[in-house]
Design a protein around this motif. Structure first.
Motif, PDB file in Angstrom:
ATOM      1  N   LEU A 106       0.718  -1.170  -0.016  1.00  0.00           N
ATOM      2  CA  LEU A 106      -0.198  -0.101   0.108  1.00  0.00           C
ATOM      3  C   LEU A 106       1.011   1.146   0.212  1.00  0.00           C
ATOM      4  CD1 LEU A 106      -2.607  -1.060   2.564  1.00  0.00           C
ATOM      5  CD2 LEU A 106      -3.212  -0.778  -0.055  1.00  0.00           C
ATOM      6  N   GLN A 107       1.955   1.241   0.663  1.00  0.00           N
ATOM      7  CA  GLN A 107       2.698   2.749   1.119  1.00  0.00           C
ATOM      8  C   GLN A 107       3.395   2.608  -0.369  1.00  0.00           C
ATOM      9  OE1 GLN A 107       4.949   1.913   4.233  1.00  0.00           O
ATOM     10  NE2 GLN A 107       3.638   2.359   5.972  1.00  0.00           N
ATOM     11  N   ILE A 108       4.063   1.651  -1.222  1.00  0.00           N
ATOM     12  CA  ILE A 108       4.769   1.749  -2.384  1.00  0.00           C
ATOM     13  C   ILE A 108       3.650   2.241  -3.568  1.00  0.00           C
ATOM     14  CG2 ILE A 108       5.710   0.382  -4.309  1.00  0.00           C
ATOM     15  CD1 ILE A 108       6.851  -1.466  -1.949  1.00  0.00           C
ATOM     16  N   GLY A 109       2.602   1.998  -3.317  1.00  0.00           N
ATOM     17  CA  GLY A 109       1.421   2.335  -4.214  1.00  0.00           C
ATOM     18  C   GLY A 109       1.195   4.019  -4.074  1.00  0.00           C
ATOM     19  N   MET A 110       1.144   4.458  -2.833  1.00  0.00           N
ATOM     20  CA  MET A 110       0.993   5.550  -2.396  1.00  0.00           C
ATOM     21  C   MET A 110       2.188   6.751  -3.031  1.00  0.00           C
ATOM     22  SD  MET A 110      -1.895   6.765  -0.886  1.00  0.00           S
ATOM     23  CE  MET A 110      -1.600   7.903   0.237  1.00  0.00           C
ATOM     24  N   LYS A 111       3.443   5.886  -2.812  1.00  0.00           N
ATOM     25  CA  LYS A 111       4.605   6.622  -3.184  1.00  0.00           C
ATOM     26  C   LYS A 111       4.753   6.737  -4.832  1.00  0.00           C
ATOM     27  CE  LYS A 111       9.420   6.200  -2.671  1.00  0.00           C
ATOM     28  NZ  LYS A 111      11.009   5.572  -1.957  1.00  0.00           N
ATOM     29  N   THR A 112       4.282   5.838  -5.547  1.00  0.00           N
ATOM     30  CA  THR A 112       4.159   6.021  -6.824  1.00  0.00           C
ATOM     31  C   THR A 112       3.026   6.768  -7.239  1.00  0.00           C
ATOM     32  OG1 THR A 112       2.495   4.073  -6.763  1.00  0.00           O
ATOM     33  CG2 THR A 112       4.778   3.375  -7.273  1.00  0.00           C
ATOM     34  N   GLU A 113       2.007   7.035  -6.576  1.00  0.00           N
ATOM     35  CA  GLU A 113       1.047   8.234  -6.884  1.00  0.00           C
ATOM     36  C   GLU A 113       1.619   9.549  -6.852  1.00  0.00           C
ATOM     37  OE1 GLU A 113      -2.389   7.225  -4.467  1.00  0.00           O
ATOM     38  OE2 GLU A 113      -2.996   5.568  -5.789  1.00  0.00           O
ATOM     39  N   MET A 114       2.230   9.872  -5.630  1.00  0.00           N
ATOM     40  CA  MET A 114       2.893  11.017  -5.238  1.00  0.00           C
ATOM     41  C   MET A 114       3.770  11.421  -6.470  1.00  0.00           C
ATOM     42  SD  MET A 114       1.888  12.335  -2.594  1.00  0.00           S
ATOM     43  CE  MET A 114       3.053  13.518  -2.082  1.00  0.00           C
ATOM     44  N   GLU A 115       4.579  10.329  -6.863  1.00  0.00           N
ATOM     45  CA  GLU A 115       5.533  10.654  -7.827  1.00  0.00           C
ATOM     46  C   GLU A 115       5.072  11.081  -9.092  1.00  0.00           C
ATOM     47  OE1 GLU A 115       8.113   7.080  -8.256  1.00  0.00           O
ATOM     48  OE2 GLU A 115       9.110   7.699  -6.438  1.00  0.00           O
ATOM     49  N   ILE A 116       4.061  10.583  -9.619  1.00  0.00           N
ATOM     50  CA  ILE A 116       3.277  10.742 -10.729  1.00  0.00           C
ATOM     51  C   ILE A 116       2.754  12.326 -10.493  1.00  0.00           C
ATOM     52  CG2 ILE A 116       0.976  10.171 -11.960  1.00  0.00           C
ATOM     53  CD1 ILE A 116       1.679   7.266 -11.138  1.00  0.00           C
ATOM     54  N   ALA A 117       2.078  12.731  -9.219  1.00  0.00           N
ATOM     55  CA  ALA A 117       1.686  14.050  -9.196  1.00  0.00           C
ATOM     56  C   ALA A 117       2.869  15.088  -9.322  1.00  0.00           C
ATOM     57  CB  ALA A 117       1.104  14.144  -7.732  1.00  0.00           C
TER      58      ALA A 117
END
Length: 679
Positions: free
Chosen positions: A394-405
């Motif tokens: 889950l945390q890795i998924g959040m991190k990928t979303e932040m990088e995309i933003a």
């Protein structure tokens, strides 16, 4: 057109010459007188028919004069063969006629003991043997009529049953016996004439077995087949088992055919010929009896030789049995010693295995408990690890979303910077235009005086340009404000992302610490597992040792079983040898019985005489006189004559296949002999 042989009429014998030759011969050399007397009329008829044939042939021109190329020896042999054929055909007619008459008068099925039937088979055998070729083999010369009969199976498939049944009879050892059995079976099937007709239809196959002038190759064969058709009226029930078809002597018994048929020869000649025929018949019977006695003596010698051989084999077998019994006793002793040793070793190994099994069970229970506890801990740790892995994902998924933003924001800033660069380029262009307009205004000031109208127009244009410049400046100010707001937003977003990254790093550090603790626990568990595996290996080694010991025990058991099997085999061998000894004893007793039977037959043939009915007037035992009510009866053992009360017993004798009449004294003696032989 018929082909006739070139024969001189003078060489053909007349009936008168044949009679003179018979009278001129001595009585000892006239053993063939019955055949000649029966075939006399046939020869006369043959001479007459031959004379008429020769006359007709000479008229046509087929026969030459007496000076021909054929030698007299050939013509004599041809005449001899023709006489043989006619004689055999006459005998065949007589035998078939008497057989049919006797069978119809009796009105029953005929057995193999019926004399006319036996004589018919003898005559038929002589007909089939006439003109047979001699075949040379490694053993010697072979002359058998069973060879042409075997062709019937190939030509007529219905005869395959006869051929197979003849081949399956174990008692038949010669080709003559098989041929006789084949004729018996064909007569019982009422297809003897049909099978012989099939053979005559294929004379090219018969030429391999018969001479050209044989009876089967001439017209007499077809006549014989026609005569055999009349035998389909007769029902025959012939038993092949128990009959010695190989050693039967095929001699024609002329007593059945001796009747008063010679009316033309005169009463004196007929009486003399009848007496001579009877004399020759008695001589022939005596000769056959002497032959049978010689055969029986040869059989006795063979049986004595076999008896001596059997006694020698018995002695050798008894010696072998003694040695085998000694070996058996030694093997029994060795078997007992091995059994005692194996039982002791088995008991010791059983006790050791029981103790080791108890210790193994106890250690196994403790290890099972330890293993169950460790297995539960592992399951719990696996559950915790799965939960942590889910949180990490889950945390890795959040991190990928932040990088995309962040990437999207960077793209927006770059686009806005590009728009600012384009606006600056437009301002520079406007400045260049302003400079040009200023230079033009300077040039225009020089020509103000001349072009006042142009100045007014340019002033209007300048005012418009100024208004557009003001608008552009306002736009620039708005763009700078938007850029500042975007920069503020970017800074805020960076601050937020930095905070989130710090929190994620903290969480990662916590997760790393947890992972390190879990790895340490896993290492400790692995070490415990390795220790457990070592203990399991040790236990496996112990179990392997136990298995090897068990295998050794099984090997000992197998050795015991092998020894027991060997013992049973030795017992079987001993029992088989005992049975062989018993069978040898039975064979010896049977051979002795056969010897005694043969001796009794010889005694009966030599010592006992067959009394004639005229010689006895009183019963030999009760001495009562014979009359119409008290009839005479012969004892088949001693040959004397008794009344019905003194010879009412019946027994099976060696010379008779069925039970026959025996007197009281012979009955008691034979019973005593049987009881002594059986004991």
């Amino acid at each position: 057109e018929e082909d006739f042989e070139i024969i001189d009429k003078k060489q053909l014998p007349d009936a008168a010459e044949l009679r003179n030759e018979e009278k001129a011969k001595p009585e000892e050399a006239r053993w063939s007188a019955p055949i000649l007397s029966l075939a006399r009329k046939a020869s006369e008829n043959l001479a007459l028919s031959y004379g008429s044939a020769l006359k007709s042939a000479s008229l046509v021109g087929l026969v030459s004069k007496p000076g021909s190329s054929d030698s007299p020896a050939k013509t004599s042999t041809r005449c001899h063969t023709m006489e043989e054929r006619t004689n055999l055909m006459n005998m065949m007619k007589l035998s078939i006629k008497i057989l049919i008459q006797s069978a119809l008068s009796l009105g029953r099925t005929l057995d193999s003991d019926f004399p006319p039937l036996q004589q018919f088979f003898v005559v038929l055998e002589h007909c089939l043997k006439h003109g047979l070729k001699v075949k040379k083999t490694f053993i010697g010369q072979n002359k058998s009529f069973f060879g042409p009969l075997e062709l019937v199976e190939k030509l007529c498939p219905e005869a395959s049953d006869i051929a197979t049944s003849v081949k399956n009879l174990p008692e038949l050892k010669t080709a003559v016996g098989r041929g006789r059995a084949w004729l018996y079976l064909a007569l019982m099937q009422k297809k003897l004439a049909d099978y012989l007709k099939v053979l005559l239809d294929h004379k090219h196959l018969l030429s391999e077995f018969y001479e050209p002038d044989a009876l089967m190759m001439e017209e007499e064969g077809a006549v014989m087949v026609g005569l055999l058709v009349g035998l389909n009226v007769i029902d025959a029930n012939l038993c092949l088992k128990g009959e010695d078809l190989d050693s039967q002597v095929g001699v024609i018994d002329f007593s059945l055919y001796l009747k008063e048929t010679q009316d033309s020869d005169g009463k004196q000649d007929g009486g003399i010929t009848a007496v001579l025929d009877q004399k020759h018949y008695v001589e022939e019977l005596n000769r056959h009896l002497s032959c049978t006695v010689a055969d029986l003596q040869n059989k006795i010698d063979c049986l004595e030789k076999t008896n001596s051989k059997l006694q020698e084999e018995l002695a050798a077998a008894t010696d072998r049995i003694g040695s085998l019994q000694e070996e058996q006793q030694q093997l029994k002793q060795q078997n007992e010693l091995i059994r005692e040793r194996s039982e002791k070793s088995v008991e010791v190994t059983k006790e050791d295995t029981k103790v080791e099994l108890d210790t193994y069970k106890q250690s196994r229970q403790g290890l099972d408990e330890m293993y169950s506890d460790v297995w539960k801990q592992l399951k719990e740790e696996k559950k915790i690890r799965l939960e942590l892995e889910k949180e990490l994902e889950l945390q890795i998924g959040m991190k990928t979303e932040m990088e995309i933003a962040m990437k999207l924001l960077e793209k927006d800033t770059h686009e806005k910077q590009d728009t600012l660069v384009a606006l600056r380029q437009q301002l520079e262009e406007v400045k260049a235009i302003n400079l040009q307009m200023f230079h033009k205004s300077q040039n225009a000031e020089c020509s103000l005086q001349q072009k006042t109208e142009a100045i007014s127009s340019f002033e209007g244009k300048t005012n418009e340009m100024m208004s557009s410049m003001k608008q552009m400046e306002e736009r620039l100010q708005q763009a700078e404000k938007a850029r500042q707001a975007a920069e503020e937003r970017c800074s805020k977003m960076k601050q937020e992302l930095a905070g989130r990254l710090d929190s994620c790093r903290q969480q990662m550090a916590q997760l790393d610490s947890k992972c390190s603790t879990l790895e340490k626990e896993l290492k400790s568990e692995k070490e415990q597992r390795q220790t457990l595996q070592k203990e399991l290996h040790q236990e496996k080694d112990a179990t392997a040792l136990l298995k090897t010991e068990l295998q050794q025990m099984e090997g000992l058991k197998k050795e015991l079983r092998k020894l027991q099997d060997e013992k049973q085999q030795l017992k079987k061998v001993r029992e088989e040898q005992e049975q062989a000894l018993q069978e040898m004893g039975l064979h010896l007793s049977q051979s002795k019985l056969k010897m005694e039977d043969i001796k009794e037959v010889n005694k009966a043939l030599k010592g006992h005489t067959w009394l004639k009915d005229d010689e006895a007037t009183h019963c030999k035992q009760c001495r009562k006189e014979f009359s119409i009510s008290r009839r005479k009866h012969h004892c088949r053992n001693c040959g004397d004559i008794f009344c019905s009360t003194c010879s009412s017993n019946e027994l099976a004798l060696p010379s008779y296949p069925k039970p026959v009449r025996v007197c009281d004294s012979c009955h008691t003696l034979l019973l005593q002999q049987c009881s002594s032989n059986s004991s």
